[in-house]
Design a protein around this motif. Structure first.
Motif, mmCIF file in Angstrom:
data_model
loop_
_atom_site.group_PDB
_atom_site.id
_atom_site.type_symbol
_atom_site.label_atom_id
_atom_site.label_comp_id
_atom_site.label_asym_id
_atom_site.label_seq_id
_atom_site.Cartn_x
_atom_site.Cartn_y
_atom_site.Cartn_z
ATOM 1 N N TYR A 67 0.858 -1.183 0.000
ATOM 2 C CA TYR A 67 0.000 0.000 0.000
ATOM 3 C C TYR A 67 0.893 1.231 0.000
ATOM 4 O O TYR A 67 1.859 1.305 0.741
ATOM 5 C CB TYR A 67 -0.905 0.010 1.236
ATOM 6 C CG TYR A 67 -1.880 -1.134 1.253
ATOM 7 C CD1 TYR A 67 -1.587 -2.324 1.893
ATOM 8 C CD2 TYR A 67 -3.098 -1.035 0.592
ATOM 9 C CE1 TYR A 67 -2.479 -3.382 1.893
ATOM 10 C CE2 TYR A 67 -3.996 -2.085 0.586
ATOM 11 C CZ TYR A 67 -3.674 -3.259 1.241
ATOM 12 O OH TYR A 67 -4.549 -4.304 1.222
ATOM 13 N N VAL A 91 -3.009 3.673 -2.687
ATOM 14 C CA VAL A 91 -3.140 2.710 -3.768
ATOM 15 C C VAL A 91 -2.542 1.382 -3.314
ATOM 16 O O VAL A 91 -1.659 1.341 -2.461
ATOM 17 C CB VAL A 91 -2.462 3.197 -5.070
ATOM 18 C CG1 VAL A 91 -3.150 4.442 -5.602
ATOM 19 C CG2 VAL A 91 -0.976 3.423 -4.875
ATOM 20 N N THR A 93 -0.770 -2.243 -4.764
ATOM 21 C CA THR A 93 -0.120 -2.863 -5.908
ATOM 22 C C THR A 93 0.488 -4.193 -5.504
ATOM 23 O O THR A 93 0.939 -4.351 -4.369
ATOM 24 C CB THR A 93 0.977 -1.957 -6.510
ATOM 25 O OG1 THR A 93 1.558 -2.621 -7.640
ATOM 26 C CG2 THR A 93 2.060 -1.615 -5.512
ATOM 27 N N THR A 94 0.486 -5.116 -6.435
ATOM 28 C CA THR A 94 1.217 -6.365 -6.266
ATOM 29 C C THR A 94 2.405 -6.382 -7.226
ATOM 30 O O THR A 94 3.027 -7.418 -7.426
ATOM 31 C CB THR A 94 0.309 -7.585 -6.519
ATOM 32 O OG1 THR A 94 -0.309 -7.445 -7.801
ATOM 33 C CG2 THR A 94 -0.752 -7.718 -5.444
ATOM 34 N N GLY A 95 2.721 -5.219 -7.789
ATOM 35 C CA GLY A 95 3.812 -5.095 -8.754
ATOM 36 C C GLY A 95 5.182 -4.947 -8.134
ATOM 37 O O GLY A 95 6.185 -4.909 -8.846
ATOM 38 N N VAL A 99 6.864 -0.742 -9.301
ATOM 39 C CA VAL A 99 5.633 0.067 -9.322
ATOM 40 C C VAL A 99 5.681 1.102 -8.208
ATOM 41 O O VAL A 99 5.337 2.275 -8.420
ATOM 42 C CB VAL A 99 4.372 -0.821 -9.215
ATOM 43 C CG1 VAL A 99 3.115 0.029 -9.123
ATOM 44 C CG2 VAL A 99 4.287 -1.767 -10.394
ATOM 45 N N LYS A 140 -8.265 4.589 -10.461
ATOM 46 C CA LYS A 140 -7.280 3.527 -10.727
ATOM 47 C C LYS A 140 -6.879 3.538 -12.200
ATOM 48 O O LYS A 140 -5.691 3.487 -12.535
ATOM 49 C CB LYS A 140 -7.850 2.168 -10.349
ATOM 50 C CG LYS A 140 -6.909 0.998 -10.662
ATOM 51 C CD LYS A 140 -7.559 -0.332 -10.439
ATOM 52 C CE LYS A 140 -8.392 -0.649 -11.650
ATOM 53 N NZ LYS A 140 -8.820 -2.030 -11.759
ATOM 54 N N ASN A 144 -3.133 4.308 -13.637
ATOM 55 C CA ASN A 144 -2.444 3.330 -14.475
ATOM 56 C C ASN A 144 -2.125 3.884 -15.858
ATOM 57 O O ASN A 144 -1.049 3.639 -16.401
ATOM 58 C CB ASN A 144 -3.274 2.042 -14.593
ATOM 59 C CG ASN A 144 -3.079 1.137 -13.399
ATOM 60 O OD1 ASN A 144 -2.011 1.085 -12.799
ATOM 61 N ND2 ASN A 144 -4.119 0.409 -13.046
ATOM 62 N N GLY A 155 0.778 -0.865 -12.685
ATOM 63 C CA GLY A 155 0.527 -1.932 -11.728
ATOM 64 C C GLY A 155 -0.335 -1.593 -10.534
ATOM 65 O O GLY A 155 -0.229 -2.246 -9.497
ATOM 66 N N ILE A 156 -1.196 -0.592 -10.639
ATOM 67 C CA ILE A 156 -2.093 -0.260 -9.525
ATOM 68 C C ILE A 156 -3.293 -1.200 -9.585
ATOM 69 O O ILE A 156 -4.008 -1.250 -10.576
ATOM 70 C CB ILE A 156 -2.550 1.217 -9.587
ATOM 71 C CG1 ILE A 156 -1.348 2.154 -9.594
ATOM 72 C CG2 ILE A 156 -3.504 1.540 -8.441
ATOM 73 C CD1 ILE A 156 -0.405 2.002 -8.425
ATOM 74 N N ASP A 157 -3.502 -1.944 -8.495
ATOM 75 C CA ASP A 157 -4.605 -2.907 -8.437
ATOM 76 C C ASP A 157 -5.882 -2.288 -7.881
ATOM 77 O O ASP A 157 -6.976 -2.639 -8.311
ATOM 78 C CB ASP A 157 -4.219 -4.112 -7.579
ATOM 79 C CG ASP A 157 -2.993 -4.829 -8.130
ATOM 80 O OD1 ASP A 157 -2.919 -5.025 -9.359
ATOM 81 O OD2 ASP A 157 -2.110 -5.179 -7.334
#
Length: 167
Positions: A67, A91, A93-95, A99, A140, A144, A155-157
């Protein structure tokens, strides 16, 4: 099918299919099934074994979520009213590191993109939860797209409101 059966030292024909033959077939089927299950188990376990470089191979494991707080209070007038909206965002991210680094590097562009989205809003766009969820999706997408346009991984989830005030 009749099979030879030994009863009390005498050989004879069994009636009704033979127990020894049936037992052998069932035993063979059990061994074959156990072997097949073992192969499947070995394949599944191999995904968790260390790879050549010493890193665990875990295809099914998801990357950890990070986060990032966008350290800015976003304030914008709502269209056709004297009211305004103020939000703070985080935000997810799992990047990973690339990211997170891109968010920091392009922060002014991201702030501008968020303000552009907020500048188009009316009261109906923040009136209830479904409207706010749509807004989070729009934000989002804007973040992105901004990262993508600057050659970064988009890479924003998810986008989260950490504060939201309408006055």
């Amino acid at each position: 099918m009749n099979s030879a059966v030994v009863e009390g030292g005498k050989t004879g024909k069994s009636k009704g299919g033979g127990g020894l033959g049936r037992a052998l077939v069932i035993g063979a089927a059990f061994v074959a099934g156990a072997a097949a299950g073992g192969v499947g188990g070995a394949i599944g376990a191999s995904r968790l074994l260390p790879a050549a470089g010493g890193h665990a191979v875990a295809e099914a494991a998801a990357a950890p979520v990070e986060y990032v707080e966008i350290d800015n209070a976003f304030t914008s007038n709502l269209v056709d009213t004297g009211r305004y909206l103020q939000v703070r965002l985080s935000v997810a991210t799992t990047g990973g590191g690339p990211v997170v680094a891109a968010i920091g590097k392009h922060k002014p562009a991201l702030i501008s993109a968020v303000l552009s989205v907020l500048g188009e809003l009316s009261e109906i766009d923040v009136a209830d939860r479904p409207a706010k969820d749509k807004l989070r999706t729009r934000l989002k997408d804007a973040v992105n797209e901004t990262l993508r346009s600057r050659g970064q991984v988009p890479g924003i989830d998810e986008v989260f409101f950490t504060s939201l005030v309408v006055q």
